[in-house]
Design an enzyme around this catalytic site. Structure first.
Site, PDB file in Angstrom:
ATOM      1  CB  SER A   1      -0.888   0.013   1.250  1.00 25.57           C
ATOM      2  OG  SER A   1      -0.097   0.252   2.413  1.00 25.57           O
ATOM      3  CG  ASP A   2       1.261   5.901  -1.223  1.00 23.39           C
ATOM      4  OD1 ASP A   2       2.209   6.078  -0.432  1.00 23.39           O
ATOM      5  OD2 ASP A   2       1.064   6.640  -2.199  1.00 23.39           O
ATOM      6  CD1 TRP A   3       4.823   5.649   5.028  1.00 23.84           C
ATOM      7  CD2 TRP A   3       4.801   4.468   3.121  1.00 23.84           C
ATOM      8  NE1 TRP A   3       5.984   4.885   4.973  1.00 23.84           N
ATOM      9  CE2 TRP A   3       5.993   4.159   3.822  1.00 23.84           C
ATOM     10  CE3 TRP A   3       4.571   3.834   1.916  1.00 23.84           C
ATOM     11  CZ2 TRP A   3       6.941   3.261   3.349  1.00 23.84           C
ATOM     12  CZ3 TRP A   3       5.517   2.940   1.423  1.00 23.84           C
ATOM     13  CH2 TRP A   3       6.675   2.658   2.137  1.00 23.84           C
TER      14      TRP A   3
ATOM     15  CB  SER B   1      -3.219   4.197   1.020  1.00 19.02           C
ATOM     16  OG  SER B   1      -2.633   2.983   0.603  1.00 19.02           O
TER      17      SER B   1
END
Length: 751
Positions: free
Chosen positions: A152-154, A156
């Site tokens: 995941s993006d941070w 998210s």
């Protein structure tokens, strides 16, 4: 691009890291105002794909896992993130547009062997990217055959069980969306979900396998250095557990210098990117005897230091990079004014963005005016721009357009140097008679000075070409791409109603002539493209050959393990706010009882199956059906430096035009390959080879769910594809025809 990737990989390895969070191919650059476009390579899927693949190759050959991001449809910064009050915006993308534009560079990244893929913050077609099973399981892991890890993006991740079943393998950085108390949607909750039967055990093992597989693939199990730096402090000593509120301290930085001679490469990259848009009367290159006055604060490094603004979230001094999480600290900064003064010691410098009161210059004096336009990540707001250029739009910052106009009213010869994250509207001054030359120096980084003066003073001829179009007005594009999405109650809807028609594809369809076209770039010399030949390499069928059968998948146990495997180890002392996978015995026992009874806490989603399926016809290899990379045609062309005075590099670009009777709506021309020559001396030639693959001449058929070559005729015949060759998307004077295998010169461009 490859050499740059090698250097990045070496520096990451020297610092003891395992994963490089790049390259960025999403955003693709759909919206000129998009805040993070500068982190990618340009507003074209093939340009993005080739640059990303070479970057991945260079980085991973050094034993570092590359991460292609942000998957997918992250084309605007504002409203991208889910929060307690509003979901992230939904990028509503039709299937064909997704495949032919936004997925294209990700497929090439997988084909290049990328070890990791990062999901985006936003949703696609209403489903958050971090838990979008169609995107992760259906397209990425099945159709594209991706074998690495999906992170995941941070902050998210927005669900636990849902994202696990949808194919997410790693939650970064692990915390919930509000990382205050050290809680997570996974950690022990993922353990609980396996014990109670909500997440199959083989899904957990698949997550771990994919992460460790990337580690093994890069050889990180053998003599890989340990981290020798901290991102939390520049001091030698710092907190040993930086996520804890209270931590013992110790040495965290060993100050390992990994720069090597990479400054030479950084300078070369910055220099080769400088794009000469205009050069009336041959005012450039300058001579060391030129009388020069320099205007604009962008000419000099930030007086407080190049790293004075955290995450580069300011536009003070020379603009070398945008802002946000994609930045790095400068080890030093060679600014333009210092480099100019090394050439012309008597240069006059006016370190202001307001035109000063000066004496009337002589007719041979030259004004060099520096202007900027900045953007970055939505985490920061700079001069009322919320990541995207929502406030400044496509105007130069700090009154730069007015500064150019005022200089042009005073001087007979004005050279404009622009450091920018993307296109600008130049119409208020571009046609002024005294504005003789314009250079887009883009974002040059630490070597901003020497790279620029090498071009300004003619040590090298400029060889950069625009990675986007520069329009005469923002309204030259349809509203869906010209403007950012504003606030809405509920989920913001960003519908890609323009389909395939972004950047030059859109302008060509509407027959709108830009100020400077995609691919445009002048030189101090001229080039002749002659003696073109085309040959057929691989015969094409309507669709790719059948994919091979899927191989066996790893054999994992499916029986829920004993609850005791999830107990905290005896005597273990956790650090507050750090994340652990263990449960208290009573919690583990309770979860196991649910799973053992066969009554999982959460029911599986509709369509969930443990039966292996044959997979889509478009799949079958890394990045898709292996036949998509078969070379269909190969074009060679002789490039000769036809000038008399300067050496120079030519950028030879190949655009494909589909058969006129193709039963699909297709853009007029589309970039498919490009090569830059070596520096050719006057009269010197080089033969350039350009290739078109099956995928390059295909379209995505939404009914067949496969790549189709629309030129294939019944009985095995082939319609005419035209391969246009030139130095910009609007400077295509040479064409090769795939049906007759002949080439013609001296033609009128198709656009």
């Amino acid at each position: 691009m490859y050499a740059r990737g090698v250097a990045i990989g070496k520096e990451f390895r020297g610092k003891g890291t395992n994963v490089y969070l790049g390259p960025t191919v999403g955003p693709l650059g759909r919206k000129p105002l998009g805040g993070r476009n500068w982190e990618g390579f340009g507003a074209d899927p093939v340009l993005q794909a080739k640059a990303a693949a070479l970057t991945i190759q260079g980085v991973q050959e050094q034993g570092i896992i590359a991460t292609v991001k942000h998957y997918i449809g992250n084309e605007q910064e504002m409203y991208r993130m889910y929060n307690l009050f509003q979901p992230g915006y939904s990028s509503n993308i039709d299937d064909r547009t997704l495949h032919e534009l936004y997925l294209w560079p990700f497929a090439e990244a997988v084909h290049a062997g990328v070890g990791a893929v990062m999901t985006a913050y936003n949703a696609v077609n209403g489903s958050a990217c971090s838990q979008n099973s169609y995107l992760i399981n259906g397209i990425l892991k099945d159709e594209l055959g991706f074998q690495g890890m999906v992170m995941s993006d941070w902050l998210s991740q927005i669900s636990g069980v849902g994202s696990a079943l949808a194919g997410l393998d790693m939650n970064m950085p692990g915390d919930t969306n509000i990382p205050l108390l050290g809680l997570s949607l996974w950690q022990y909750e993922l353990t609980r979900s396996v014990l109670n039967g909500s997440v199959p055990l083989d899904r957990l093992n698949d997550m771990a396998t994919r992460i460790v597989a990337a580690w093994y693939k890069m050889g990180q199990d053998k003599d890989h250095p340990r981290p020798n730096f901290s991102s939390n402090t520049h001091d030698k000593d710092g907190p040993l557990y930086p996520a804890a509120l209270f931590s013992p301290t110790g040495q965290v930085n060993w100050f390992v210098n990994v720069q090597d001679d990479h400054y030479l490469l950084a300078r070369q990259v910055a220099q080769d990117a400088i794009t000469l848009l205009k050069n009336d009367g041959g005012v450039l290159p300058l001579s060391n005897a030129s009388k020069i006055s320099v205007f604009g604060t962008d000419a000099q490094v930030n007086p407080a230091g190049p790293n004075a603004c955290a995450s580069r979230a300011c536009n003070i001094g020379t603009l070398g990079m945008g802002w946000g999480s994609g930045v790095a600290d400068y080890p030093y900064f060679d600014d333009p004014i210092s480099a100019i003064k090394r050439r012309v010691p008597s240069v006059k410098f006016y370190n202001t963005d307001s035109f000063p009161a000066i004496d009337t210059p002589s007719s041979d004096e030259i004004a060099v005016v520096f202007v900027t336009s900045d953007s970055g990540e939505n985490s920061f707001t700079v001069e009322n721009n919320h990541g995207d250029r929502d406030s400044s739009k496509l105007a130069a910052w700090h009154g730069g357009d007015q500064l150019v106009q005022q200089a042009a009213a005073k001087f007979s010869n004005v050279v404009v140097v622009i450091h920018t994250v993307g296109p600008l509207i130049l119409e208020s001054w571009i046609d002024l008679p005294s504005v003789k030359a314009v250079l887009f120096a883009h974002l040059p980084g630490q070597e901003a000075g020497e790279s620029l003066t090498n071009v300004l003073f003619g040590d090298v001829s400029p060889s950069g070409h625009l990675p986007y179009s520069i329009t005469k007005a923002a309204t030259d594009y349809p509203d869906s791409i010209a403007n950012l999405k504003g606030f809405a109650l509920g989920q913001v809807q960003d519908t890609y109603s323009e389909g395939l028609y972004i950047d030059y594809r859109s302008l060509n369809k509407q027959a709108i002539k830009p100020r400077f076209a995609f691919g445009h770039g002048l030189s101090y010399t001229t080039f002749a493209l002659t003696n073109a030949t085309i040959r057929a390499v691989t015969p094409l069928s309507l669709v790719p050959p059948a994919r091979p059968a899927k191989g066996a998948t790893p054999s994992y146990p499916s029986t829920i393990p004993p609850a005791s495997e999830a107990y905290y180890p005896p005597g273990f002392s956790p650090i507050w706010r750090y994340l652990y996978s263990w449960l208290q015995p009573s919690e583990a026992d309770a979860a196991y009882a649910i799973g053992a009874a066969g009554t999982p806490k959460y029911a599986y989603p509709d369509g969930y199956s443990t039966v292996q399926r044959p997979g889509p016809a478009a799949g079958g290899g890394d990045g898709g059906n292996a036949a998509l990379w078969d070379v269909a045609w190969e074009v060679t062309v002789t490039v000769r430096n036809a000038g008399a005075s300067f050496a120079g590099k030519a950028s030879v670009q190949a655009y494909v035009q589909y058969p006129p009777d193709a039963p699909y709506d297709v853009p007029v021309v589309q970039l498919r390959d490009f090569e830059k020559t070596a520096a050719l001396r006057p009269g010197e030639s080089e033969t350039v080879t350009l290739r078109l693959t099956r995928k390059d001449v295909s379209v995505w058929d939404v009914e067949l769910q496969n790549w189709v070559v629309p030129g294939v005729r019944g009985g095995g015949g082939m319609g005419r594809y035209t391969v246009w060759i030139g130095e910009a998307s609007d400077r295509l004077f040479l064409a090769c025809y795939t049906d007759m295998l002949v080439c013609e010169e001296g033609l009128s461009p198709p656009v």
